[in-house]
Enzyme design. Sequence first.
Site: not given
Length: 479
Positions: A115, A234, A291, A199
Amino acid sequence: MKKLLVANRGEIAIRVMRTAKNMGIKTVAVFSEVDRNAPHVKFADQAVCIGPAPSNASYLLGQKIIDVSKALNVDAIHPGYGFLSENADFAELCEAHNIIFIGPRSKAIRVMGSKLAAKETVKAYNIPMVPGTDEAITDISEAQHIAKSIGFPILIKASAGGGGKGMRIVKHESEFKSQMDRAISEATNAFGDGSVFIEKYVASPRHIEIQIMADSHGNVLHLFERECSIQRRHQKVVEEAPSSALTPALREEMGQAAINVARSCDYIGAGTVEFLLDENLNFYFLEMNTRLQVEHPVTEWIAGVDLVALQIQVAKGEKLNITQDQLKINGHALELRVYAEDPMNDFLPSVGTLDVYKLPEGKNIRVDNGFEEGMDIPIYYDPMLSKLITYGKTREEAIELMIEAIDNYHIKGVETTLPFGRFVCEHDAFRSGTFDTHFVKTHYAPNLLEKQQQIEANIAAKLALKHYLAEQNILRVPD
């Protein structure tokens, strides 16, 4: 390309093989010992057992899959999703053995697999990003100082992973150290890499992703968005396309941003760029999945394309045969992931035998399925049985057809997410489009589902009684 090996199992293996066969390409299945009699094994032209049930002894053995491919003169490998699909080392292994990897180059997988590296790569394209750290953090005191400067609430996320692992929401500074410890430990256990980043936490986000497709001739398309905000732990359960939240202008802006993300890493093939959308319709780059996505069928339906066919064409070096101007949104599609999970017990996996397993059929109903009646649910893999997809000219039509299809999907022996899917489709927040990723936390509780099922059972009983009494009142004339 004459022969394709699918390095996967279940519904995605069958889905890829179906398109390959339509294109005149022979197919090879690989399977673990527990999957010996699985539908994907029967569907393929050839099948090879590659090891015991655990995935690290079978489906994750990249070199063994390469060996099988070489022995059977396989031209290409399609990894599906999960397992080796985002493994840069496996993509490199295919390249080294002159086997076509149906996916992006290993460099793009490696960059977008981190990330932090992904954020660094897309910086030059001015892609909006959530305020946060630019590099991995393992020093807790330094991280705490950074978190204070960003402002609570903040989100701790594993740099190397996904699926909610190594992710922690920290609302107050007093919780920071304990949550940081947990995130690092979980990331280390799950991915072998304890690095995390921080973040700003977006309080009421929607999860919007853009499907892209790129060829080796410099053409990159976006095939519109998918709304994936109905999640548990999630992880997505209900997806739809298009999103009810996006305006045409915002859709174009996000689509172009997704194209730029793909260009930033010289992407080839099918990919998905994920964004968070806040309550003010500001969007932020989240990550790129290198993908085919689980929820790709909803995009196929509204865009009128076969994404697997496009993947294969691009992998063969062909130019994309469609342009951005030719792509139009047509209607609305909805997908429910049918998991062997118990929505009455925190969505925990439900292990057992499929004593009854009947799929719904009909116009505008699609089931991407990997199981048969009488099969056991293996404990070694993801518990998804199938994907139930419906299509309508309008969102309302697709929702109503989904409810009908759920009612005609009969499973006994294990608990599934079918009742939860019905709950979502009947909920005012979902039907009105005023929901976010907190739908489960805000609107769902097992007792509500139980109450709904009791009401439906009472209505069914009353209808049956009414029908019985009506039958009794019919004057039957003897022959």
